[in-house]
Design a protein around this motif. Structure first.
Motif, PDB file in Angstrom:
ATOM      1  N   PRO A 126       0.796  -1.237   0.000  1.00  0.00           N
ATOM      2  CA  PRO A 126       0.000   0.000   0.000  1.00  0.00           C
ATOM      3  C   PRO A 126       0.825   1.282   0.000  1.00  0.00           C
ATOM      4  CG  PRO A 126      -0.890  -1.571   1.570  1.00  0.00           C
ATOM      5  CD  PRO A 126       0.418  -2.130   1.101  1.00  0.00           C
ATOM      6  N   LEU A 127       2.010   1.271   0.612  1.00  0.00           N
ATOM      7  CA  LEU A 127       2.789   2.510   0.705  1.00  0.00           C
ATOM      8  C   LEU A 127       3.374   2.939  -0.638  1.00  0.00           C
ATOM      9  CD1 LEU A 127       4.653   2.191   4.111  1.00  0.00           C
ATOM     10  CD2 LEU A 127       2.452   3.248   3.595  1.00  0.00           C
ATOM     11  N   LEU A 128       3.243   2.108  -1.670  1.00  0.00           N
ATOM     12  CA  LEU A 128       3.642   2.531  -3.013  1.00  0.00           C
ATOM     13  C   LEU A 128       2.640   3.516  -3.599  1.00  0.00           C
ATOM     14  CD1 LEU A 128       4.912  -0.855  -4.507  1.00  0.00           C
ATOM     15  CD2 LEU A 128       6.291   1.184  -4.030  1.00  0.00           C
ATOM     16  N   HIS A 129       1.453   3.605  -3.001  1.00  0.00           N
ATOM     17  CA  HIS A 129       0.482   4.633  -3.384  1.00  0.00           C
ATOM     18  C   HIS A 129       0.919   5.926  -2.705  1.00  0.00           C
ATOM     19  CE1 HIS A 129      -3.130   6.897  -4.030  1.00  0.00           C
ATOM     20  NE2 HIS A 129      -3.802   5.872  -4.540  1.00  0.00           N
ATOM     21  N   LYS A 130       1.397   6.872  -3.495  1.00  0.00           N
ATOM     22  CA  LYS A 130       2.014   8.070  -2.936  1.00  0.00           C
ATOM     23  C   LYS A 130       1.016   8.995  -2.250  1.00  0.00           C
ATOM     24  CE  LYS A 130       5.888   7.986  -6.164  1.00  0.00           C
ATOM     25  NZ  LYS A 130       6.636   8.715  -7.223  1.00  0.00           N
ATOM     26  N   ARG A 131      -0.283   8.786  -2.503  1.00  0.00           N
ATOM     27  CA  ARG A 131      -1.300   9.619  -1.857  1.00  0.00           C
ATOM     28  C   ARG A 131      -2.178   8.794  -0.918  1.00  0.00           C
ATOM     29  NH1 ARG A 131      -1.781  10.986  -7.169  1.00  0.00           N
ATOM     30  NH2 ARG A 131      -3.924  10.245  -7.316  1.00  0.00           N
ATOM     31  N   LEU A 132      -1.585   7.790  -0.340  1.00  0.00           N
ATOM     32  CA  LEU A 132      -2.339   6.925   0.557  1.00  0.00           C
ATOM     33  C   LEU A 132      -2.921   7.714   1.722  1.00  0.00           C
ATOM     34  CD1 LEU A 132      -3.272   4.057   1.281  1.00  0.00           C
ATOM     35  CD2 LEU A 132      -1.104   3.745   2.493  1.00  0.00           C
ATOM     36  N   ASP A 133      -2.176   8.677   2.235  1.00  0.00           N
ATOM     37  CA  ASP A 133      -2.690   9.488   3.339  1.00  0.00           C
ATOM     38  C   ASP A 133      -3.945  10.257   2.935  1.00  0.00           C
ATOM     39  OD1 ASP A 133      -1.120  11.010   1.603  1.00  0.00           O
ATOM     40  OD2 ASP A 133      -0.548  12.437   3.157  1.00  0.00           O
ATOM     41  N   LYS A 134      -4.009  10.676   1.663  1.00  0.00           N
ATOM     42  CA  LYS A 134      -5.194  11.388   1.171  1.00  0.00           C
ATOM     43  C   LYS A 134      -6.397  10.446   1.120  1.00  0.00           C
ATOM     44  CE  LYS A 134      -2.950  15.268   0.283  1.00  0.00           C
ATOM     45  NZ  LYS A 134      -1.568  14.844   0.606  1.00  0.00           N
ATOM     46  N   LEU A 135      -6.165   9.198   0.699  1.00  0.00           N
ATOM     47  CA  LEU A 135      -7.250   8.218   0.679  1.00  0.00           C
ATOM     48  C   LEU A 135      -7.779   7.969   2.084  1.00  0.00           C
ATOM     49  CD1 LEU A 135      -6.095   5.447  -1.841  1.00  0.00           C
ATOM     50  CD2 LEU A 135      -7.490   7.470  -2.269  1.00  0.00           C
ATOM     51  N   ILE A 136      -6.868   7.862   3.036  1.00  0.00           N
ATOM     52  CA  ILE A 136      -7.263   7.622   4.422  1.00  0.00           C
ATOM     53  C   ILE A 136      -8.072   8.804   4.955  1.00  0.00           C
ATOM     54  CG2 ILE A 136      -6.392   7.352   6.783  1.00  0.00           C
ATOM     55  CD1 ILE A 136      -4.001   5.844   5.533  1.00  0.00           C
ATOM     56  N   LYS A 137      -7.608  10.006   4.684  1.00  0.00           N
ATOM     57  CA  LYS A 137      -8.312  11.204   5.156  1.00  0.00           C
ATOM     58  C   LYS A 137      -9.709  11.285   4.556  1.00  0.00           C
ATOM     59  CE  LYS A 137      -7.654  16.185   5.814  1.00  0.00           C
ATOM     60  NZ  LYS A 137      -6.712  17.324   5.603  1.00  0.00           N
ATOM     61  N   LYS A 138      -9.832  10.984   3.268  1.00  0.00           N
ATOM     62  CA  LYS A 138     -11.131  11.010   2.610  1.00  0.00           C
ATOM     63  C   LYS A 138     -12.041   9.917   3.161  1.00  0.00           C
ATOM     64  CE  LYS A 138     -13.138  11.215  -2.044  1.00  0.00           C
ATOM     65  NZ  LYS A 138     -12.830  11.168  -3.509  1.00  0.00           N
ATOM     66  N   THR A 139     -11.463   8.774   3.466  1.00  0.00           N
ATOM     67  CA  THR A 139     -12.234   7.668   4.020  1.00  0.00           C
ATOM     68  C   THR A 139     -12.818   8.038   5.368  1.00  0.00           C
ATOM     69  OG1 THR A 139     -10.828   6.057   2.878  1.00  0.00           O
ATOM     70  CG2 THR A 139     -12.137   5.251   4.733  1.00  0.00           C
ATOM     71  N   LYS A 140     -11.996   8.600   6.224  1.00  0.00           N
ATOM     72  CA  LYS A 140     -12.454   8.974   7.562  1.00  0.00           C
ATOM     73  C   LYS A 140     -13.479  10.103   7.522  1.00  0.00           C
ATOM     74  CE  LYS A 140     -10.665   6.570  10.956  1.00  0.00           C
ATOM     75  NZ  LYS A 140     -11.538   5.884  11.922  1.00  0.00           N
ATOM     76  N   ALA A 141     -13.333  11.003   6.554  1.00  0.00           N
ATOM     77  CA  ALA A 141     -14.294  12.091   6.429  1.00  0.00           C
ATOM     78  C   ALA A 141     -15.661  11.572   6.000  1.00  0.00           C
ATOM     79  CB  ALA A 141     -13.789  13.124   5.422  1.00  0.00           C
ATOM     80  N   THR A 142     -15.660  10.531   5.166  1.00  0.00           N
ATOM     81  CA  THR A 142     -16.914   9.968   4.656  1.00  0.00           C
ATOM     82  C   THR A 142     -17.499   8.931   5.600  1.00  0.00           C
ATOM     83  OG1 THR A 142     -16.043  10.261   2.404  1.00  0.00           O
ATOM     84  CG2 THR A 142     -17.992   8.862   2.665  1.00  0.00           C
TER      85      THR A 142
END
Length: 319
Positions: free
Chosen positions: A95-111
């Motif tokens: 998963p850490l090869l996704h350079k915007r993984l933190d953005k996905l996590i933030k969007k997930t938690k917001a939703t």
């Protein structure tokens, strides 16, 4: 006092998550774990993994990372059913090869603020700063697989301390050989890998003298689903060859896939110890160790559904 990190028993922990986050929608037991492969790549070539062939992703036609609009569609589907289970970034990838993984996590938690977000990583690309960013984005648990040796325990514990992350949020999973095993019952990924060299010296469970298909129940399609960068949905985390794809959430609602005919076929077969599905016929997974509550919930739902249909048929025939 210094807290010594524990080497996690993955099975017991996932079983608690599956049970504690089980919920119903219109009487239907929902999946409690969604495993997502958000990038079609891995930086390692482990001999016990299908990626080691070098052509794994190419053969499946998978490339790149999950598209933003596709991930948004996924979150919308999960929001529609008030999903509060676990979203696990893992799958057939690092998963850490996704350079915007933190953005996905933030969007997930917001939703989906009530969901539990976890990342399963080999840790090779991890730094103290990256660990901090992931948890600042809303990550609940970081699970790190230790493949190289016990020296990695101190390495990642020091990283965790310097990032200021609480000890209980970072799980270290032993995957190196020690005391006769690798810390887990590794599986053959639906028959893609010969795992004889990696089984416990005291356990014959995964050895090649087994007759396939196994005559064993399996709970995976009762409590989880797995998704990839192309939107494909499979019934478990062991069908790496995607021999039994049950839908694609790019064009179908996730709940419709979950309650659809292919998942039902899988549940009916695996509930009766029938592993004749293409994804299951050569699989050696011990699939009855996680998700029993979901399994029993689905059996109850199918019985109730059948009773309602029978009652309707009887009412119709008497008119």
């Amino acid at each position: 006092m210094k807290i010594t990190p524990s080497l996690d028993s993955t099975t017991n922990r996932k079983n608690r998550i599956a049970a504690n986050r089980l919920s119903l929608r219109d009487g239907v037991p929902l999946f409690s774990i969604v495993e997502i492969s958000a990038v079609a790549a891995c930086n390692r070539r482990c001999s016990f993994c299908p990626v080691s062939s070098g052509d794994y992703y190419k053969n499946l036609g998978l490339t790149g990372i999950i598209k933003d609009d596709l991930y948004g569609k996924l979150l919308g589907d999960l929001s529609d059913i008030n999903f509060s289970g676990m979203i696990l970034f893992s799958g057939e990838s690092e998963p850490l090869l996704h350079k915007r993984l933190d953005k996905l996590i933030k969007k997930t938690k917001a939703t989906l603020p009530a969901c539990h977000v976890e990342v399963n990583s080999n840790g090779d690309l991890l730094t103290s700063d990256k660990m901090s960013h992931l948890f600042d984005a809303g990550l609940d648990t970081l699970s790190i697989s230790l493949y190289d040796g016990p020296e990695q325990i101190d390495q990642f514990e020091q990283m965790r301390e310097s990032s200021g992350v609480a000890a209980e949020k970072v799980i270290l999973r032993r995957r190196y050989f020690h005391d006769g095993d690798y810390g887990i019952h590794m599986t053959n990924r639906g028959g893609l890998i010969n795992l004889d060299p990696f089984q416990s010296v005291e356990s014959p469970e995964g050895l090649s003298n087994q007759e396939f298909p196994l005559k064993k129940t399996c709970f995976y399609p009762f409590y989880m689903m797995c998704l990839d960068v192309g939107g494909n949905v499979t019934i478990c985390s062991h069908d790496w060859a995607k021999k039994f794809t049950v839908g694609n959430f790019a064009t179908e609602h996730l709940f419709d896939i979950w309650t659809g005919p292919k998942f039902k076929i899988a549940r009916e077969k695996l509930a009766s110890s029938d592993r004749s599905l293409p994804s299951c016929e050569n699989c050696d997974a011990q699939g009855d160790r996680i998700g029993r509550d979901s399994f029993e919930g689905w059996l109850s739902f199918y019985r109730t559904d059948l009773q309602v249909k029978n009652a309707g048929d009887e009412t119709g025939s008497s008119e």
